[in-house]
Motif scaffolding. Sequence first.
Motif, PDB file in Angstrom:
ATOM      1  N   SER A   1      39.634  53.155  42.225  1.00  0.00           N
ATOM      2  CA  SER A   1      39.358  53.625  40.855  1.00  0.00           C
ATOM      3  C   SER A   1      40.028  52.512  39.856  1.00  0.00           C
ATOM      4  N   SER A   2      39.502  51.956  38.848  1.00  0.00           N
ATOM      5  CA  SER A   2      39.782  51.157  38.070  1.00  0.00           C
ATOM      6  C   SER A   2      39.334  51.108  36.732  1.00  0.00           C
ATOM      7  N   GLU A   3      40.122  50.869  35.696  1.00  0.00           N
ATOM      8  CA  GLU A   3      39.670  50.836  34.318  1.00  0.00           C
ATOM      9  C   GLU A   3      40.665  49.547  33.440  1.00  0.00           C
ATOM     10  N   ILE A   4      40.136  49.620  32.460  1.00  0.00           N
ATOM     11  CA  ILE A   4      40.928  48.283  31.505  1.00  0.00           C
ATOM     12  C   ILE A   4      41.346  49.174  30.233  1.00  0.00           C
ATOM     13  N   LEU A   5      42.599  49.375  30.493  1.00  0.00           N
ATOM     14  CA  LEU A   5      43.305  49.724  29.307  1.00  0.00           C
ATOM     15  C   LEU A   5      44.599  48.933  28.872  1.00  0.00           C
ATOM     16  N   LYS A   6      44.282  48.581  27.346  1.00  0.00           N
ATOM     17  CA  LYS A   6      45.164  48.072  26.478  1.00  0.00           C
ATOM     18  C   LYS A   6      44.901  46.502  27.035  1.00  0.00           C
ATOM     19  N   GLY A   7      43.700  46.181  27.526  1.00  0.00           N
ATOM     20  CA  GLY A   7      43.342  44.764  27.617  1.00  0.00           C
ATOM     21  C   GLY A   7      43.757  44.590  29.135  1.00  0.00           C
ATOM     22  N   GLU A   8      44.426  45.210  29.817  1.00  0.00           N
ATOM     23  CA  GLU A   8      44.842  45.032  31.082  1.00  0.00           C
ATOM     24  C   GLU A   8      44.033  45.736  32.451  1.00  0.00           C
TER      25      GLU A   8
END
Length: 185
Positions: free
Chosen positions: A76-83
């Motif tokens: 699973s992946s997500e973009i959090l605070k640009g990262e």
Amino acid sequence: MKFPFVLVFAFILPLIRAQVPHWGPCPEPSVQPAFTLRQFMGRWFEIAKLPAQFEKGRCIETNFTMRTDKSIRVVSSEILKGELKKIEGTGVVEDMKNPAKLGISYSYVLPYSPYWILSTDYVNTALVYSCTDVLRLFHVDFAWILARTRSLPAATLEKARETFAKNNIDVSRMIPSRQQGCGKE
């Protein structure tokens, strides 16, 4: 005897703050009949969800691949605070007679959490549900509308919500996931 209950409640409350707690035990929704795990494998984008403490970013997606030992690699992946943040877990079919009831764990020390496929056409959408009972006094549930693309028509989303409702799953607090500005597909 009040002290242990208060202690348990005090420990659990921060974990469920963003979740959707309900009184009573988990519902027992119907899952996808004749579910074919291999067809479900691949990349799924999160379109909408019940609020979840562990999902705070945008562009959330999960990729499922079969391992040689018949377990499932879950990334699973997500973009959090640009990262870009990724987490890898393991999925298993907990009952071969009911392969739409998966269990997923992202840690060797935590038990498998339910990950039930309520409905899928394998090529466009999937409706997923997870629920955990707390002493059969209340339950915390999660629900996701997934798609093979980063968006779905409004009519498809409404039909998905109706499916959850028919299974006694309250999705009135379901929120859209942010799938804009995600970069390359």
